[in-house]
Design an enzyme around this catalytic site. Structure first.
Site: not given
Ligand SMILES: [Zn+2]
Length: 391
Positions: A168, A130, A255, A166
């Site tokens: 995200h 990120h 995740d 991931d």
């Protein structure tokens, strides 16, 4: 015969510690390396020890002013800007040095592959996807994989595929190369309407100089192993076959697991294991066998991350661990000592099937509307037919 892959690790990487109750606790890395070692996955493996990346290396992706802010933040008190000092990205001692070492981990993996010393390299501390040019974002200070990709582009590589699994959206890496036709970024993640960081829609497909260079697969909450794999296979192999990367870089956040406290996909450790084995096959088929793997998110610290990333390391080394393998008591006793109330799983599996029906071009399952949306957004930009399941 030598091993097919290298492992980058040093306990100094545990210094990337956002402190207190922050979900990104370094214990997940420590427990993974202990589990991999206890299972024999690391037998005879010389762990490559990374150094802190230099400012010049980090500045491939990040502004010098941001580096200065990160370096000074522990002394500066409050309000340092650049996304620092928030609950997501709290300031911690030696933040610059610890973050630079994570960059060094992924850079070392990249150098190992570029030098020809190995075809595959894995460093589970990396994958801080990120981080943005001038600010910390989503627990990530420096974007280690973006730095590694940038370095590779200056050291003999012209086509690199980045694959982010991931939960995200891999927004920082996408942003770094959004208008660069040399880097194909593919991210599969939970629908951004329902999860941080709120980007990663199917219509984000690359800048004007690089149409089709970004691919986003936004999956609905509760997507399980079968539907995830169905979407992956309907989108990713065709694009890799067409793009012909020289190297596959993968961010392997876990995740996506159904027990993860921060997100709502519904994968299992068995699904994660299937993903790694698939990525290895794709690297062999379409990227000359070259595969750089990193960690990423994953906040079920005791029950999920160590098992999933042990499978990752094992897959990189062609030492696949059978799903039903019992968790070694030496490891579970260690976890019991630090977390006496934790209920640990018994094996390296969640007992889930990873069978799935390949997408056939029809609307048969809930995830198929996403598959069609993604393929229609991006396949024509690669000369592929979005509606033909053979493409
Ligand atoms: Zn994540």
């Amino acid at each position: 015969m030598g091993l097919p892959g290298s492992v980058v690790w040093d306990s100094a990487l545990l210094g990337y510690d956002l402190g207190g109750e922050h979900p990104l606790h370094p214990i997940r890395l420590d427990l993974t390396m202990r589990l991999a070692a206890t299972l024999g996955v690391l037998d005879g493996v010389e762990l490559l020890v990374p150094q802190e990346a230099t400012d010049a290396e980090i500045e491939r992706i990040h502004d010098a002013g941001y580096l200065a802010a990160v370096r000074e933040a522990p002394m500066a008190g409050w309000d340092v800007g650049h996304g620092l000092g928030t609950s997501d990205n709290p300031v911690f001692d030696n933040m610059h040095e610890a973050s630079a070492r994570v960059v060094g981990s992924s850079l070392l993996a990249a150098r190992q592959i570029a030098s020809g010393a190995t075809k595959r390299a894995v460093g589970i501390a990396g994958g801080l996807h990120h981080a943005m040019r001038d600010h910390a974002h989503g627990f990530c200070v420096y974007n280690d994989l973006a730095v590694a990709i940038s370095w590779l582009l200056d050291n003999g590589y012209e086509r690199i595929a980045y694959l982010d699994t991931d939960v995200h959206h891999g927004d920082g890496v996408q942003a770094a190369f959004y208008d660069d036709p040399r880097v194909l970024t593919i991210s599969l993640h939970q629908n951004p309407l329902t999860l941080f960081p709120g980007t990663g829609f199917a219509d984000e497909t690359g800048g004007p100089n690089a149409p089709g260079s970004a691919v986003n697969v936004p999956l609905p909450p509760n997507t399980g192993d079968g539907a995830w794999l169905r979407a992956f296979h309907a989108v990713v192999p065709s694009l890799l076959a067409e793009f012909r990367p020289q190297l596959l870089v993968s961010q392997c956040g876990v995740d996506t697991h159904h027990e993860d406290p921060l997100a709502s996909l519904s994968l299992s450790v068995d699904g994660h294991r299937a993903i790694y084995r698939t990525v290895r096959t794709l690297a062999e088929q379409y990227a000359g066998g070259n595969w750089l793997a990193a960690g990423g998110g994953g906040y079920a610290l005791l029950r999920v991350v160590p098992r999933s990333w042990t499978h990752l390391i094992a897959t990189v080394l062609d030492r696949d661990v059978a799903a039903g393998t019992t968790l070694p008591s030496e490891w579970t006793r260690f976890v019991d000592k630090i977390a006496p109330t934790a209920e640990l799983p018994l094996t390296m599996s969640d007992g889930r099937s990873v069978d799935f029906e390949p997408w056939d071009g029809e609307d048969g399952e809930r995830v198929d509307s996403v598959i069609k949306e993604v393929r229609r957004a991006v396949f024509p930009l690669h000369g592929l037919d979005p509606d033909d399941p053979r493409d």
